[in-house]
Design an enzyme around this catalytic site. Structure first.
Site, PDB file in Angstrom:
ATOM      1  N   PRO D  11       0.802  -1.217   0.000  1.00 61.29           N
ATOM      2  CA  PRO D  11       0.000   0.000   0.000  1.00 61.29           C
ATOM      3  C   PRO D  11       0.840   1.273   0.000  1.00 61.29           C
ATOM      4  O   PRO D  11       1.867   1.351   0.690  1.00 61.29           O
ATOM      5  CB  PRO D  11      -0.805  -0.117   1.292  1.00 61.29           C
ATOM      6  CG  PRO D  11      -0.084  -1.087   2.126  1.00 61.29           C
ATOM      7  CD  PRO D  11       0.582  -2.037   1.188  1.00 61.29           C
ATOM      8  N   ASN D  12       0.374   2.235  -0.797  1.00 57.72           N
ATOM      9  CA  ASN D  12       0.936   3.573  -0.855  1.00 57.72           C
ATOM     10  C   ASN D  12       2.268   3.641  -1.613  1.00 57.72           C
ATOM     11  O   ASN D  12       2.782   4.740  -1.834  1.00 57.72           O
ATOM     12  CB  ASN D  12       1.112   4.176   0.565  1.00 57.72           C
ATOM     13  CG  ASN D  12      -0.213   4.311   1.290  1.00 57.72           C
ATOM     14  OD1 ASN D  12      -1.102   5.001   0.791  1.00 57.72           O
ATOM     15  ND2 ASN D  12      -0.375   3.643   2.418  1.00 57.72           N
ATOM     16  N   ARG D  19       4.989  11.111  -2.052  1.00 61.09           N
ATOM     17  CA  ARG D  19       4.665  10.959  -0.638  1.00 61.09           C
ATOM     18  C   ARG D  19       5.906  11.096   0.237  1.00 61.09           C
ATOM     19  O   ARG D  19       6.870  10.382   0.058  1.00 61.09           O
ATOM     20  CB  ARG D  19       4.057   9.580  -0.436  1.00 61.09           C
ATOM     21  CG  ARG D  19       3.933   9.128   1.000  1.00 61.09           C
ATOM     22  CD  ARG D  19       3.699   7.632   1.019  1.00 61.09           C
ATOM     23  NE  ARG D  19       3.611   7.097   2.357  1.00 61.09           N
ATOM     24  CZ  ARG D  19       3.933   5.864   2.685  1.00 61.09           C
ATOM     25  NH1 ARG D  19       4.351   5.028   1.776  1.00 61.09           N
ATOM     26  NH2 ARG D  19       3.840   5.460   3.933  1.00 61.09           N
ATOM     27  N   TYR D  24      11.015   8.725   1.862  1.00 61.79           N
ATOM     28  CA  TYR D  24      11.045   7.671   0.850  1.00 61.79           C
ATOM     29  C   TYR D  24      11.867   8.021  -0.394  1.00 61.79           C
ATOM     30  O   TYR D  24      12.002   7.200  -1.302  1.00 61.79           O
ATOM     31  CB  TYR D  24       9.619   7.321   0.428  1.00 61.79           C
ATOM     32  CG  TYR D  24       8.775   6.830   1.564  1.00 61.79           C
ATOM     33  CD1 TYR D  24       8.925   5.536   2.054  1.00 61.79           C
ATOM     34  CD2 TYR D  24       7.865   7.666   2.190  1.00 61.79           C
ATOM     35  CE1 TYR D  24       8.164   5.083   3.119  1.00 61.79           C
ATOM     36  CE2 TYR D  24       7.105   7.223   3.255  1.00 61.79           C
ATOM     37  CZ  TYR D  24       7.257   5.937   3.723  1.00 61.79           C
ATOM     38  OH  TYR D  24       6.510   5.510   4.774  1.00 61.79           O
ATOM     39  N   ASN D  75       8.156  -5.710  -0.968  1.00 60.96           N
ATOM     40  CA  ASN D  75       8.111  -4.499  -0.151  1.00 60.96           C
ATOM     41  C   ASN D  75       6.652  -4.300   0.206  1.00 60.96           C
ATOM     42  O   ASN D  75       5.882  -3.717  -0.549  1.00 60.96           O
ATOM     43  CB  ASN D  75       8.635  -3.291  -0.945  1.00 60.96           C
ATOM     44  CG  ASN D  75       8.553  -2.026  -0.100  1.00 60.96           C
ATOM     45  OD1 ASN D  75       7.938  -2.023   0.963  1.00 60.96           O
ATOM     46  ND2 ASN D  75       9.173  -0.947  -0.572  1.00 60.96           N
ATOM     47  N   ALA D  78       2.977  -0.844   4.519  1.00 61.50           N
ATOM     48  CA  ALA D  78       2.403  -0.904   5.859  1.00 61.50           C
ATOM     49  C   ALA D  78       1.980  -2.311   6.255  1.00 61.50           C
ATOM     50  O   ALA D  78       1.945  -2.635   7.449  1.00 61.50           O
ATOM     51  CB  ALA D  78       1.210   0.037   5.957  1.00 61.50           C
ATOM     52  N   GLU D  99      13.090  -9.351   1.316  1.00 63.28           N
ATOM     53  CA  GLU D  99      12.252  -8.229   1.758  1.00 63.28           C
ATOM     54  C   GLU D  99      13.030  -6.937   1.539  1.00 63.28           C
ATOM     55  O   GLU D  99      14.219  -6.858   1.845  1.00 63.28           O
ATOM     56  CB  GLU D  99      11.951  -8.411   3.251  1.00 63.28           C
ATOM     57  CG  GLU D  99      11.126  -7.320   3.871  1.00 63.28           C
ATOM     58  CD  GLU D  99      10.935  -7.529   5.374  1.00 63.28           C
ATOM     59  OE1 GLU D  99      11.523  -8.493   5.940  1.00 63.28           O
ATOM     60  OE2 GLU D  99      10.229  -6.725   6.003  1.00 63.28           O
ATOM     61  N   HIS D 101      12.844  -2.543   1.989  1.00 60.29           N
ATOM     62  CA  HIS D 101      12.203  -1.280   2.387  1.00 60.29           C
ATOM     63  C   HIS D 101      13.081  -0.128   1.929  1.00 60.29           C
ATOM     64  O   HIS D 101      14.302  -0.189   2.086  1.00 60.29           O
ATOM     65  CB  HIS D 101      12.017  -1.196   3.903  1.00 60.29           C
ATOM     66  CG  HIS D 101      11.158  -2.281   4.419  1.00 60.29           C
ATOM     67  ND1 HIS D 101       9.791  -2.270   4.291  1.00 60.29           N
ATOM     68  CD2 HIS D 101      11.464  -3.449   5.042  1.00 60.29           C
ATOM     69  CE1 HIS D 101       9.296  -3.373   4.806  1.00 60.29           C
ATOM     70  NE2 HIS D 101      10.281  -4.104   5.275  1.00 60.29           N
ATOM     71  N   ARG D 108      12.271   4.737  12.470  1.00 57.46           N
ATOM     72  CA  ARG D 108      10.958   5.388  12.407  1.00 57.46           C
ATOM     73  C   ARG D 108      10.083   4.981  13.607  1.00 57.46           C
ATOM     74  O   ARG D 108      10.609   4.573  14.631  1.00 57.46           O
ATOM     75  CB  ARG D 108      10.302   5.030  11.064  1.00 57.46           C
ATOM     76  CG  ARG D 108      11.202   5.478   9.881  1.00 57.46           C
ATOM     77  CD  ARG D 108      10.574   5.213   8.540  1.00 57.46           C
ATOM     78  NE  ARG D 108       9.320   5.937   8.404  1.00 57.46           N
ATOM     79  CZ  ARG D 108       8.352   5.590   7.558  1.00 57.46           C
ATOM     80  NH1 ARG D 108       8.506   4.529   6.792  1.00 57.46           N
ATOM     81  NH2 ARG D 108       7.242   6.290   7.498  1.00 57.46           N
TER      82      ARG D 108
END
Lengths: 150, 150, 150, 150, 150, 150, 150, 150, 150, 150, 150, 150
Positions: D11-12, D19, D24, D75, D78, D99, D101, D108
């Site tokens: 998502p996103n 964003r 990011y 990735n 959320a 994985e 990110h 964070r």
């Protein structure tokens, strides 16, 4: 142009008026929408209502909101407490956001006390029933300048 | 007789407008009171404002409220997070209660996320600045029947 | 009319029989469905099977269940542990609900020990493999009165 | 036949580049995909990119991956932090999984430090921005034998 | 020879039918035993019922069970939540074990959500009242091969 | 001048290849160093390898690094999880830092899931075995501009 | 008079040698008793062995110990982790106490890491198998003065 | 050849006899070493004693132990509670390991109840003072076969 | 008929007067019983005293109490903190219950601060020594109506 | 003879003045030493400064301090939060100890709020920058009697 | 001279008899005072009653108590759970103190289970309603010697 | 004009010298005030001392301080650990603040380890007794420039 507020409703809010009325009251989502439309007019706003039981839909709608809408009211229902995806979508939008809950979530189960939405919302209104949506509209009207702040 | 709403303000709210304005905004308690009085009139209500830095004063005022007032708005400031005494006073009153916070307490320190007041309040409004008090007034006006619910 | 039990299966249960058979056994969802249909007949019931990897689908199905079905069996898979939305849908239904898990979730990862579904289910059966669904059917048959309680 | 790596984005991630760029970066998902395609070629691989805001889609895609793909880069955005359903799908696949990110999730919010995906991934790369995807490709190329391990 | 299932009942289960019937129902342990005997016969099994308020008795009985019995049903009552000794006895036995609770322990006090017995039981049935024992018998009958698995 | 990357290795990494090879693989630190040197050359870099079982040595080396080196790769071994001193040294350096672990620390003991190093590193690569060092080199090469970012 | 050491054994220790031998070894309680008797003789001591699955028995025996015995060895089995009653009995005795466990409880389930007995014991020996009892005897012999401390 | 046991002593154990004698007793490390040497002889063993206040030294010594020694006794002092590096070194050795503490660490500060060393040690002896080292020697003698197990 | 109060005493209370007198005082259970009998007479009551070190005995006695007794005083000793079985027995009785402790359990070990008995008792008296039993008798006399409430 | 205060400085304090000056200020350890020497003179004291990045060095220095020094000032840097070894060394010394931190550790990361050194120090001074060392000297001068207490 | 007991009542206790009578009963503070005065006389005591909603008043009164009073009964209401200041005042007094609560605080909200007052009180009486004050008086009479201990 | 430091003292500090002198020493608040006045003079400062047992008073005084004072020393006693109201008042002031405690709060009850005041104070001095106030004065003198920083 009249600014429009997108009002997003999460899972099970389509059941409003029938589901556990002692907690959520007897208003239906339809009657809340009607009241909001009436109120919006007086505030120089328009409203668009949506509901989904699907986390991804809510994320999609928030992402696309800034193209057509000027503000967001979010009652994310149960996703309030579990959706980091929705939080991230809200963090990525520039629109003003007011979070609304019909019930006072702080008097319910422990796991309902925490809201991911609150981390991204400008303000929060809860426990006031259907009128909470209208108050959120007014707060946004002030923010958008369609009414004068008191 | 015009119903009167007692608006209680806790510690440091007398500093409003000067204290950390990036968190609490530039309204003073005086200007909020003035706006509330104006709004109250339109809602068929009166308001009485009080502020104290003393937990005991807030407890006293809540205890005595039902003799002269018909509803309560409570912004307990820091006592929100620490005062079981205030919670108990609120649990003992029959008046409708709306909790208000100027800032969105859920975006601040962890210890500000929990509110004892929320356990006794009918509804909660936070993060909307001074207008939050006015929205609380309107919610109470609906509850008291001085305006018609939308 | 023969009462029908809706049997909802959550994410990854479509993989049954191939996915980690040392945990979930070698039954497929198809073979479980077949066994349930046979058993249901003997109990004076019918069954309808559904599976989805999507939380929103499960919520939708629970919401709509009471229109066509008389009881629910829910194996929510991973959503068992994370879905407040599903919990809310189950709390809003009047149908009797039995939760089923093929594996004994209490002997697996710590985060699999907690079930939101259990907060809304009448009963829970776990760790007995595919026969757990059949036992759930029998419990519901008693509840619905199609068989006599022992 | 050239092995293909399925690159799943949660998502996103469709918002990438717009964003919160201070977190990011300014790469878009398109530009990352282009870079990956170029790099893949040099590594004897092909890549297929997908993105969804919907947890169920990610689960579906992981389930079906082994039919057409030889490895996964995930990735999950959320859903990294909340999706047991995705974890279960990954546990059920035989494909190698890396994985990725873009940001360093350990610097964070506390709730972003934990990853369900990590419990099923062979390796994890985070905080290196868009190039993280390319490094993941190389790691998979070694695993798949299309390049020689150094 | 007909396999026999030993059914162990822990503290306060002798009060069944009189103690908090809104939680535990109106069945007595006697009536449950009678129903189990009837059901057992149909399943090609025999049952032996025991009850004690004493943790040590339950441990003794589990230890000795494998000499005379072929399977165990354990409703350990309050010792479910506190007895590591009972867990150890169950871990030491080779017999198949099904844990039963009359009430849904996941809807009661927090300290009743955890079961040491579950760590050693093959399966768990809770919240279905007295019929839970019968369903446990059937599950064990399948395991012992006295009935055919569906 | 060719930029040099200092590669720091913490306690027990000198045992690599002999210690728990099912976790750490069969590469030795020597073979990893050789592979890194080869890869570095292709990336326009040089590398310097160090290993110590002593927390203070790692702190010293990080402090002195910026005088002779242009970037850091840190595999702090067990000090990853316990050394605030190392964190502070890393926070005080201006060099880019990539953290590397051979194994996927998120699939091991709970106390290995937390890394103090991650709080100061730009990026983290774990679980990919010896090639993780090489990928870290490439990420640093991009950062240092000796190769072009894809 | 030859001092006598009372050796108390808690629940399931009567199963020793048959129960999970990969954890507890193949010694039986009988063989340990025999070895202790032999060793005791060499140390100028006598030993008395007892075992019960009942918490109350262990409490009784500790209470009565000082009338006939000069020291205690306590392997409380599962009651180690749950019995405050046993702790209180041990706190009330004047006898020297050594706690023994056959397995290394710190390498087993989290709930086995805590020992109430340790709060009252002079010393603890665990993980060394049956010889742990003998070493406890020697420690007590030094304390009681029947052998000379090295 | 006579097997030799390496006895490692951590920080502050060089102060033994002078530091908080009410906790650690009046033995010095020298006197313990002497007693161990005498006892070792009787057990067909030799012992080598070392002490350091430096975590890295202990790690080094454990790493090198298997070249010259046949077993380890480890009293890691304060590093018991904080050193994952030491744990990793112990996990990497094939030698039998017995952990010793002079005081009963379970009756002291909460942070002294947890031992990383215990996760890698075969057995643990604590609270028995200096004689604990001798008992550890005997346990190792049995393990190494220089004495016959009782 | 004179109502009789059953006074239940848990583990180690038989040691009263000898066990840790600085905590529990120098009264014996005998002397407390004598004082209670005298006081009971003045209050129009009779008392029956029992003590056991066995959790099961206390459960049995509570279960049977309502047949012969009109009220309960419970000093469950260590089972106060660990016995859910006793809690369940108390929840199942209709008799009024007063919990008594000789010492102030809130000034002792953390694990003694929590009482399962308190969840079922009408009132609690602690820290007042032997006279606490007499005060409990008086409270029960008021409840039973044998004396007039002040 | 003039009493001498040993001032121990832990890891990274050698970087003072260059490392994160917004937290630690622009004083160097050299300039603090100079100021302390000047101040010491006025207080009838001498000072000796030491710094190490090595936990073991700090432990060694504390152990040896009482032979040559009359008091300790300890700024253990990061070891403040992790070193039980240093705590134990401080507990073993008879010298008066004042703990100093340049920054206010209570306003930094959560893991910096806890200090093992504080458990052994007579007093603590933090957040006052370099002058904190001088104030510590004065406090020790009072304690040592070289100046008169105010 | 007749000893006098100061009876301090905290916030909201002035509402007694009207506030949540299902929890606190129908006694008023006045009627409790009257009953206490009567009972005090019979015990050779006098009583003085005070109530305040203000934490500081309670602290003041405890500080001054020893000048005029011989004992304290403290029902601190909500400050029981939050006031360290009151705890400190009680720790500083030499008077005997009995803590009283009308309701059984252990059956109410989790945050009401902990009492700071209990850390300084000799004894605690809760859940017995207004008579709890009288029993506290009797306990103090014994302590002060105005009545003979039973 | 001579700058004046307002020295605020919280609950129970008026008892100084009589209350638990083994913790707080034998200085009285009067004698500390006298010493501070003398010291202040030498530092080019004046001091004003206040004490209250009332949280609200401390908040009031902090709020008003900036009108008449140039710096604050705050020993908030028990309110240190519980008063968010005081924290908020301190956050709202521009004056430099030094927190002082007579005792070393980190060696006392767990709940005394946390200070809300520390979150707003520039520096903290604790455990040094009455001289701590004087050292705070000196730190403030440096800050205010009435003395030269060393």
């Amino acid at each position: 142009m009249t600014p429009t507020v997108l009002v997003l409703n999460g899972p099970n809010l389509n059941l409003l008026g029938t589901r556990e009325p002692e907690i959520y009251g007897r208003d239906t989502l339809k009657s809340i929408e009607a009241a909001c439309k009436k109120r919006a007019k007086g505030l120089g706003l328009k409203v668009a209502f949506r509901q989904s039981n699907n986390e991804g839909d809510l994320v999609d709608w928030v992402q696309q909101a800034s193209k057509k809408y000027q503000a967001l009211i979010v009652n994310a229902g149960a996703y309030t407490h579990t959706s980091v995806a929705l939080l991230d979508a809200l963090l990525a939008t520039d629109l003003p956001v007011v979070e609304v809950h019909l019930s006072n979530i702080h008097q319910r189960d422990e796991f309902r006390h925490h809201s991911y939405v609150s981390k991204a919302a400008d303000g929060v209104i809860c426990g006031l029933g259907g009128i909470g949506y209208e108050l959120a509209l007014e707060a946004l009207a002030c923010r958008l300048g369609t009414v004068e702040d008191a």
